[in-house]
Each structure stands twice: as structure tokens, then as C-alpha cells.
Motif scaffolding. Sequence first.
Motif, PDB file in Angstrom:
ATOM      1  N   SER A 128      -0.096  -5.483  13.819  1.00 36.16           N
ATOM      2  CA  SER A 128       1.022  -6.430  13.814  1.00 36.16           C
ATOM      3  C   SER A 128       0.958  -7.362  15.023  1.00 36.16           C
ATOM      4  O   SER A 128       1.314  -8.545  14.929  1.00 36.16           O
ATOM      5  CB  SER A 128       2.356  -5.678  13.790  1.00 36.16           C
ATOM      6  N   LEU A 129       0.493  -6.850  16.159  1.00 41.09           N
ATOM      7  CA  LEU A 129       0.341  -7.699  17.347  1.00 41.09           C
ATOM      8  C   LEU A 129      -0.770  -8.724  17.144  1.00 41.09           C
ATOM      9  O   LEU A 129      -0.646  -9.883  17.574  1.00 41.09           O
ATOM     10  CB  LEU A 129       0.057  -6.828  18.577  1.00 41.09           C
ATOM     11  N   GLY A 133      -0.431 -12.968  16.896  1.00 38.90           N
ATOM     12  CA  GLY A 133      -1.132 -13.770  17.892  1.00 38.90           C
ATOM     13  C   GLY A 133      -1.059 -13.239  19.311  1.00 38.90           C
ATOM     14  O   GLY A 133      -1.445 -13.930  20.255  1.00 38.90           O
ATOM     15  N   TYR A 134      -0.594 -11.980  19.471  1.00 35.89           N
ATOM     16  CA  TYR A 134      -0.473 -11.391  20.808  1.00 35.89           C
ATOM     17  C   TYR A 134      -1.657 -10.511  21.194  1.00 35.89           C
ATOM     18  O   TYR A 134      -1.709 -10.015  22.323  1.00 35.89           O
ATOM     19  CB  TYR A 134       0.806 -10.552  20.894  1.00 35.89           C
ATOM     20  N   ALA A 135      -2.580 -10.294  20.295  1.00 34.15           N
ATOM     21  CA  ALA A 135      -3.708  -9.406  20.578  1.00 34.15           C
ATOM     22  C   ALA A 135      -4.944  -9.925  19.859  1.00 34.15           C
ATOM     23  O   ALA A 135      -4.854 -10.699  18.899  1.00 34.15           O
ATOM     24  CB  ALA A 135      -3.381  -7.982  20.146  1.00 34.15           C
ATOM     25  N   TYR A 144      -4.515  -6.809  24.505  1.00 32.03           N
ATOM     26  CA  TYR A 144      -3.262  -7.563  24.484  1.00 32.03           C
ATOM     27  C   TYR A 144      -3.452  -8.809  25.340  1.00 32.03           C
ATOM     28  O   TYR A 144      -3.931  -8.734  26.482  1.00 32.03           O
ATOM     29  CB  TYR A 144      -2.114  -6.718  25.041  1.00 32.03           C
ATOM     30  N   ALA A 145      -3.055  -9.962  24.821  1.00 30.20           N
ATOM     31  CA  ALA A 145      -3.208 -11.232  25.532  1.00 30.20           C
ATOM     32  C   ALA A 145      -1.949 -11.520  26.348  1.00 30.20           C
ATOM     33  O   ALA A 145      -0.944 -12.005  25.811  1.00 30.20           O
ATOM     34  CB  ALA A 145      -3.471 -12.357  24.533  1.00 30.20           C
ATOM     35  N   VAL A 146      -1.974 -11.201  27.615  1.00 32.22           N
ATOM     36  CA  VAL A 146      -0.764 -11.296  28.440  1.00 32.22           C
ATOM     37  C   VAL A 146      -0.228 -12.721  28.534  1.00 32.22           C
ATOM     38  O   VAL A 146       0.975 -12.935  28.681  1.00 32.22           O
ATOM     39  CB  VAL A 146      -1.008 -10.718  29.859  1.00 32.22           C
ATOM     40  N   GLU A 147      -1.094 -13.723  28.443  1.00 31.30           N
ATOM     41  CA  GLU A 147      -0.651 -15.112  28.551  1.00 31.30           C
ATOM     42  C   GLU A 147       0.227 -15.521  27.363  1.00 31.30           C
ATOM     43  O   GLU A 147       0.976 -16.497  27.456  1.00 31.30           O
ATOM     44  CB  GLU A 147      -1.858 -16.044  28.635  1.00 31.30           C
ATOM     45  N   LEU A 186      -5.541  -2.130  23.920  1.00 34.19           N
ATOM     46  CA  LEU A 186      -4.697  -1.462  22.936  1.00 34.19           C
ATOM     47  C   LEU A 186      -5.507  -0.442  22.140  1.00 34.19           C
ATOM     48  O   LEU A 186      -4.968   0.580  21.707  1.00 34.19           O
ATOM     49  CB  LEU A 186      -4.100  -2.489  21.975  1.00 34.19           C
ATOM     50  N   TRP A 187      -6.781  -0.734  21.955  1.00 35.95           N
ATOM     51  CA  TRP A 187      -7.691   0.148  21.212  1.00 35.95           C
ATOM     52  C   TRP A 187      -9.045   0.129  21.901  1.00 35.95           C
ATOM     53  O   TRP A 187      -9.534  -0.937  22.295  1.00 35.95           O
ATOM     54  CB  TRP A 187      -7.832  -0.333  19.767  1.00 35.95           C
ATOM     55  N   LYS A 188      -9.638   1.302  22.085  1.00 32.64           N
ATOM     56  CA  LYS A 188     -10.923   1.417  22.770  1.00 32.64           C
ATOM     57  C   LYS A 188     -11.984   1.899  21.783  1.00 32.64           C
ATOM     58  O   LYS A 188     -11.800   2.931  21.124  1.00 32.64           O
ATOM     59  CB  LYS A 188     -10.819   2.403  23.935  1.00 32.64           C
TER      60      LYS A 188
END
Length: 490
Positions: A128-129, A133-135, A144-147, A186-188
Motif C-alpha cells: 500500500s505504501l 508513492g511512499y516506498a 521508505y522514501a522519507v522525502e 521496509l523489506w530486506k
Amino acid sequence: MSLRLYNTLTRRVEPFEPLEPGVVRMYACGVTVYDYSHVGHARNYIAWDTLRRYLLWRGYAVKYVQNFTDIDDKIIRRSHQENVPWNVITETYIQAYLDDMDRLNIRRADVYPKATEVVPQIVEFIQSLIDRGYAYESGGDVYYAVEKFPSYGKLSGRRLDQMEAGASGRVDEEAAKKHHPLDFALWKAAKPGEPEWDSPWGKGRPGWHIECSVMVREELGDSIDIHTGGQDLIFPHHENEIAQSEAALAKPLSRFWLHNGFVNISGEKMSKSLGNFTTIRQMLESGFDPMVLRLFVLQAQYRKPIDFTEEAIASAQNAWDTLTEGLRFGYRHGAALGFAAEIGADSGDPATMKISAESEAVQRFQAAMDDDLNTPVALAVLFELAKELQKEGNRLTHDGKTLAEPAALKAQWQTLVALAEVLGLTVSPDAAPEPDGLSDAEIEARVQQRAAAKQAKNWAEGDRIRDELKAQGITLIDKPGGVTEWIRGS
């Protein structure tokens, strides 16, 4: 007066009101289960246990959730070091943690979710992230794209541009995958010999931060009332939880964020590298009274640092001895005063221990606890009650009667026990028949020895006997005419 709590998010003390009247949804970040829990963990979970107990006592229905991080780099490393399956490591230390908390009289959470139990939900949350557009996926990892989250840093008070300027300039395999130095996993992607789960991005495992976001939602919903943890979790863990949850759900993750202070060992922050790392188990197995550790923690307000020293622990032991005398009053003297040693509806649950709300002691206790859980002031109320009961117990022992009426003493004792229970401080009735130490006859003999020493003008010997008795909790009272009376306690 309403309960007021310091909210790390707003940096001020605010009136507490839950989202749903009368109901509190509360989440505490739990331990990563690869080793025994230490004194810092004791400080953390005693603080939140006390908050939970107080909320119950104030009449709230509380759902308290505390997770176990049961997949993590440290767990995998311990598994390889000991050549033991990772899930055996986690189950071993989960049980050890629960045993340690039980001994500290920390009530068990309503639910203990494990990260490995919600991996499908974690995968769905990450997707969902990405969709919003957040990841982004990069080489089997997802970051996760902090910007993309404009308010990133609002909990810790850090600005993204300042954090970026302070970030190291190293370039490694992970850094090369990121769009921004502060983007977090978020996932490795799976590595050889590590536990793994299926995902749209390939086999792998969750990152640490996403685990809590998902477990909060699964157990308590999109928004909760109170989220707690140690100060070390403010950044990056709780900051990242907020970024994940609020980006995915478009709702505040938690109304209140509470964080407890650090534990120092003789002035230095507790650390394995400094060799001052002490586990709860080591302390308790050495004969340390768990109630003394609990009292030591409560003697400081939860947001303040505490210094674990021999002197501080000795002081806590003396304080516990005083409280113990008061807490045992009804068990020791109730029959002689004509009342049964009963506490209330359910002596195991502070929410049902009903005592007079009109009592000055209760009102002062509540005022202290309403003031951002000011346990040092609340304890002062308990000590006053305990010392007065101790004096009345001495009068009953020596004079055969008390100054106060039995009904008043019963109410005072029940108030003390009930308020102490709110703080998780309890004694067993079975342990209450007689105080340890000198018998009455032995004390009288010492008093006579001191009188003889003073008669011979051996003042030093007289002072020595007085100080020796004082160290054993016996206070001497010199009266006109050479008469010396004594009482247990100060």
C-alpha cells in the motif's frame, strides 16, 4: 483534576482524553528476544505497567498490547553463534522475559503479538505504501522514501535537511540502493542462511520499523491513544512508525507518545561495551528483592534518568522496609484491634480496590499521579501512611493500645495497601507474622547495656549501641529521669 501526560509529539503536558470515552488503547514497544532483559527494560516496563494500573484504577477500560520482535539481525546473529535455530532462540527469551516481568509484578499485556505472525499483513502494508508513492523496490529490498512524507521528523524535532547534512558519506551496497541517505528498509531481501518469507519483491523478511506499524493496526486499529517506549526509540523507530502508518492510513498513529528516561550505572549510561550491563535475572537470582527494584524505579518520575548505584539501592531497600511495615499492619495487628485483614473486592486488581475517594491521602495520591505520573510525590503519601501505622503498631506492642481508633486504622491500612497496589508494590500476608531482626528482649538488653555505659560516662559506647540499633530499624527515645523508650522504625 484530569490526568495530564507529557506528549513527546507536542513537547508539552496535555490533558489526557481517549479517542473513545472510557476506553484506552495503549501500545508499548517490546523487546527483541535474543538475550535476557536488563535493568533498562525493567525501568521501561515498570513505567508502563504503572500507567496501565493507574488508568484502570481511574476507571478506564484498557487494552494493552506489547509486541515481541522475533525476527531481527541480532536474533539471526545469535542463532549463528550458538548454532541453534532462530525460532528456538526467540521462544527461549520470550519465556525468560515473561518470567522476569512476573517476578517484578508487571501485569501481563492483554496481547503479545509477534512480528513473524503478521508477515502477510506486513507485505500488504508495504504494498500500500508503494501504491501511494511512499516506498520503492530496489534490488529485492523495499525502502521508505522519507522525502515523500513532508512532516518526517515531527516527533524527534529533527529536520530532514539537517539529518541529511549529518549523515555519513559512505557508499556501500545498501546506500547505493537508496534514493535518499535516510530512506529506511521496509523489506530486506533474503540472504543465505537467514529465515525468509515470500513477497512480490522476492523472498526476504520485514524491516524492524514496519513490524510495529502493522501490529498496532492489527491489534488496536488505525489510531490509538498512547504509544510508549524508551527515549532511545524516539528516533528513528517511532519517527519511522509515524511516517509509515500515517502515510498508509491518513490518520494520526497515536494521540500521545510517552517515553521513559535512561538508566545510568554509577553515572555512566548502561552499555555492554562499558561492562556495566546488568540483567534483571542476575539481580534477582543474587537474592535482590524485586519490590526493591520496582520501588527504586518509582522513586524517580518516569521521564527522568535514574542512576543505579549501591547507595541508591540501599536507600530503596530502607524505604521498602518502611513500606513493608505499614503494608503488614493489618495482617499483624488486625485481630488484636478487632478487624479482619481484608482489603476489598479483589486485592489483585487495582481497578476494583475501592477506598474512600474523600480521604486526604487518596486525593493527594491522585493529584500526584494526575501530574504526569509523579510517582515520587505519590510515594511520599504512601510513606506517611506507612510510618503512622508503624508507630501505632509499636504503641500496640508496648502499651497494649493505640492512639487512633481501630476503625480509622483499618481504613488507613486499606488505603495504603490499595494505593501501593496501584504502583505494583505488594507484600504477601503469609510473610507477615513477625519482623526480622532483634526480639523485644534483645532490644531491652541492648538498652540496658547502653544505660550502663552512660552511667559509666562511656559516651562512645552508648552512641555505638544507639547507632547499632538504629541500623537495625530501632529508634531510641531518651526521656527525663534517665528513661529510654524504643520503637521499631523512625
